[in-house]
Design a protein around this motif. Sequence first.
Motif, mmCIF file in Angstrom:
data_model
loop_
_atom_site.group_PDB
_atom_site.id
_atom_site.type_symbol
_atom_site.label_atom_id
_atom_site.label_comp_id
_atom_site.label_asym_id
_atom_site.label_seq_id
_atom_site.Cartn_x
_atom_site.Cartn_y
_atom_site.Cartn_z
ATOM 1 N N ILE A 187 -2.307 -3.935 5.010
ATOM 2 C CA ILE A 187 -3.250 -2.801 4.995
ATOM 3 C C ILE A 187 -3.639 -2.350 6.410
ATOM 4 O O ILE A 187 -4.061 -1.206 6.620
ATOM 5 C CB ILE A 187 -4.497 -3.148 4.126
ATOM 6 C CG1 ILE A 187 -5.144 -1.857 3.596
ATOM 7 C CG2 ILE A 187 -5.516 -3.972 4.855
ATOM 8 C CD1 ILE A 187 -4.254 -1.047 2.675
ATOM 9 N N TRP A 188 -3.497 -3.214 7.397
ATOM 10 C CA TRP A 188 -3.925 -2.893 8.768
ATOM 11 C C TRP A 188 -3.303 -1.594 9.305
ATOM 12 O O TRP A 188 -4.011 -0.770 9.894
ATOM 13 C CB TRP A 188 -3.634 -4.080 9.689
ATOM 14 C CG TRP A 188 -4.144 -3.894 11.096
ATOM 15 C CD1 TRP A 188 -3.407 -3.692 12.222
ATOM 16 C CD2 TRP A 188 -5.516 -3.872 11.518
ATOM 17 N NE1 TRP A 188 -4.228 -3.556 13.323
ATOM 18 C CE2 TRP A 188 -5.527 -3.663 12.923
ATOM 19 C CE3 TRP A 188 -6.734 -4.009 10.847
ATOM 20 C CZ2 TRP A 188 -6.704 -3.593 13.666
ATOM 21 C CZ3 TRP A 188 -7.911 -3.951 11.587
ATOM 22 C CH2 TRP A 188 -7.901 -3.728 12.982
ATOM 23 N N PRO A 189 -1.995 -1.340 9.087
ATOM 24 C CA PRO A 189 -1.402 -0.088 9.583
ATOM 25 C C PRO A 189 -2.030 1.165 8.954
ATOM 26 O O PRO A 189 -1.865 2.268 9.469
ATOM 27 C CB PRO A 189 0.084 -0.202 9.189
ATOM 28 C CG PRO A 189 0.316 -1.663 8.990
ATOM 29 C CD PRO A 189 -0.967 -2.217 8.476
ATOM 30 N N PRO A 198 0.795 -1.234 0.000
ATOM 31 C CA PRO A 198 0.000 0.000 0.000
ATOM 32 C C PRO A 198 0.830 1.288 0.000
ATOM 33 O O PRO A 198 0.387 2.297 -0.539
ATOM 34 C CB PRO A 198 -0.854 -0.105 1.271
ATOM 35 C CG PRO A 198 -0.272 -1.209 2.072
ATOM 36 C CD PRO A 198 0.477 -2.088 1.144
ATOM 37 N N ALA A 199 2.039 1.256 0.581
ATOM 38 C CA ALA A 199 2.864 2.474 0.629
ATOM 39 C C ALA A 199 3.115 3.014 -0.780
ATOM 40 O O ALA A 199 3.264 4.226 -0.969
ATOM 41 C CB ALA A 199 4.188 2.179 1.327
ATOM 42 N N LEU A 216 -12.465 -2.042 9.649
ATOM 43 C CA LEU A 216 -12.090 -2.799 8.451
ATOM 44 C C LEU A 216 -13.114 -3.918 8.264
ATOM 45 O O LEU A 216 -13.415 -4.653 9.197
ATOM 46 C CB LEU A 216 -10.689 -3.398 8.597
ATOM 47 C CG LEU A 216 -10.196 -4.214 7.384
ATOM 48 C CD1 LEU A 216 -8.717 -3.963 7.107
ATOM 49 C CD2 LEU A 216 -10.414 -5.722 7.548
ATOM 50 N N VAL A 217 -13.660 -4.006 7.057
ATOM 51 C CA VAL A 217 -14.542 -5.135 6.729
ATOM 52 C C VAL A 217 -13.802 -6.025 5.740
ATOM 53 O O VAL A 217 -13.404 -5.583 4.658
ATOM 54 C CB VAL A 217 -15.893 -4.663 6.139
ATOM 55 C CG1 VAL A 217 -16.701 -5.858 5.625
ATOM 56 C CG2 VAL A 217 -16.691 -3.900 7.188
ATOM 57 N N GLU A 270 -0.771 7.233 4.309
ATOM 58 C CA GLU A 270 -2.138 7.686 4.614
ATOM 59 C C GLU A 270 -2.904 6.633 5.414
ATOM 60 O O GLU A 270 -2.727 5.421 5.216
ATOM 61 C CB GLU A 270 -2.903 7.986 3.313
ATOM 62 C CG GLU A 270 -4.286 8.561 3.597
ATOM 63 C CD GLU A 270 -5.103 8.876 2.342
ATOM 64 O OE1 GLU A 270 -6.202 9.408 2.511
ATOM 65 O OE2 GLU A 270 -4.654 8.587 1.221
ATOM 66 N N GLN A 271 -3.760 7.112 6.321
ATOM 67 C CA GLN A 271 -4.645 6.221 7.076
ATOM 68 C C GLN A 271 -6.103 6.546 6.742
ATOM 69 O O GLN A 271 -6.444 7.684 6.411
ATOM 70 C CB GLN A 271 -4.409 6.387 8.577
ATOM 71 C CG GLN A 271 -3.058 5.818 9.025
ATOM 72 C CD GLN A 271 -2.967 5.737 10.535
ATOM 73 O OE1 GLN A 271 -3.309 6.676 11.238
ATOM 74 N NE2 GLN A 271 -2.504 4.608 11.045
ATOM 75 N N PHE A 272 -6.951 5.507 6.854
ATOM 76 C CA PHE A 272 -8.355 5.634 6.439
ATOM 77 C C PHE A 272 -9.289 5.412 7.626
ATOM 78 O O PHE A 272 -8.965 4.671 8.555
ATOM 79 C CB PHE A 272 -8.665 4.602 5.347
ATOM 80 C CG PHE A 272 -7.839 4.794 4.107
ATOM 81 C CD1 PHE A 272 -8.303 5.557 3.052
ATOM 82 C CD2 PHE A 272 -6.573 4.222 4.005
ATOM 83 C CE1 PHE A 272 -7.532 5.751 1.911
ATOM 84 C CE2 PHE A 272 -5.787 4.407 2.864
ATOM 85 C CZ PHE A 272 -6.273 5.180 1.816
ATOM 86 N N ASP A 273 -10.474 6.052 7.547
ATOM 87 C CA ASP A 273 -11.499 5.844 8.583
ATOM 88 C C ASP A 273 -12.096 4.444 8.465
ATOM 89 O O ASP A 273 -12.411 3.804 9.472
ATOM 90 C CB ASP A 273 -12.628 6.877 8.429
ATOM 91 C CG ASP A 273 -12.136 8.292 8.644
ATOM 92 O OD1 ASP A 273 -11.819 8.620 9.803
ATOM 93 O OD2 ASP A 273 -12.040 9.052 7.657
#
Length: 427
Positions: free
Chosen positions: A359-361, A306-307, A369-370, A313-316
């Motif tokens: 993706i967890w970080p 993902p980087a 997360l779903v 970036e982090q997501f809601d």
Amino acid sequence: MKKQNLRSMAAQAIEQVVEQGQSLSNILPPLQQKVSDKDKALLQELCFGVLRTLPQHEWLISKLMSRPMTGKQRTIHYLIMVGFYQLLHTRIPPHAALAETVEGAVAIKRPQLKGLINGVLRQFQRQQEELLAEFAQSEHRFLHPEWLLKRLKKAYPENWAAIVEANNQRPPMWLRVNRAHHSRDEWLALLEEAGMEGAVHSGYPDAVRLLSPAPVFSLPGFDQGWVTVQDASAQGCMAYLEPQNGERILDLCAAPGGKTTHILEVAPQASVLAVDVDEQRLSRVYDNLKRLGLKAEVKQGDGRTPAQWCGDEQFDRILLDAPCSATGVVRRHPDIKWLRRDRDISELAQLQAEILEAIWPHLKSGGTLVYATCSVLPEENGQQIAAFLKRTPDAKLCTGTAEKPGKQNLPGAEEGDGFFYAKIVKA
């Protein structure tokens, strides 16, 4: 438009799936461009139908022919199957099915084999009753590969037979009403005015099942984005994701974009990033966004790195519709039974674990997360999530129990496809 022999086209497509491991989703659309609108549906029915019932046709050929067709004559093997399928599973008058199938040999440039095809199909007609009675007692009657049957029996000792039965049926046609335009009940009234009937889903607020499948262009407001074709179980993702306006949301493994657009229908002011590893399939995401008049950021990228596409970036919220065996959607894609191999399952489980880990970080603290798949196999679903929870101390499960994490839908005659969901919140 030059008249094509649909039977020979179907035989060649089926051969490419079974012998070359190609996906019907890739082979069929270009072929359908070559035929008239009214023939598109029949070509699809022949390809899907033969692949759904393939072991039956293989078994019949073994009984009616002394040796199999090989080499350049191999396409005739599949043409005979197309003949069996019409005689057994369609309303095409037998004389027409026979004549068109025999003519298929000319289109395949094997006119000398017309007599052979005619002979095999006529012999089948004469012996049909006793052959079918014998097949009904054979080990091939479940129409599934042995490895998949074995896994289903192990995972679902009580109801594996019901899953197999559902997989062998034609799928129901589910739609998603775009709540930005109409409530589900308002659109149902429009459907009724158009002379069609729909049934609602008790659990998913946008889902409507057409009682008789219909072409999309006949649906009220399809071109204006009032409604989308999407299975009920796929729509169930929103019940767990619960997207909100103003949030930054990642839809990972997003193609063809059904869930991306659903997020935006539920939360029009959300900022959505849709990512998929397959650049070609991303064009479908753009198409879906355009038809529905919605906007999302779309990127090509690998879920394991993902980087490379979102930096730090982090997501809601993150929806991870993970790559999987697709064993829950066999009735929609019968070629899955013949494209998948037993060894694929552990490889897919490994890939899913790597994506989850990577993706967890990128999920904010307190974020959701779903994890979803269209699989019915525990290795990709409950077992995958149990292992993730074990190694991830800040992950809190919100669906199911520690012993049985997540929620598993199984395919049903009037229900959605086989689908798995696990909602996880970051501490």
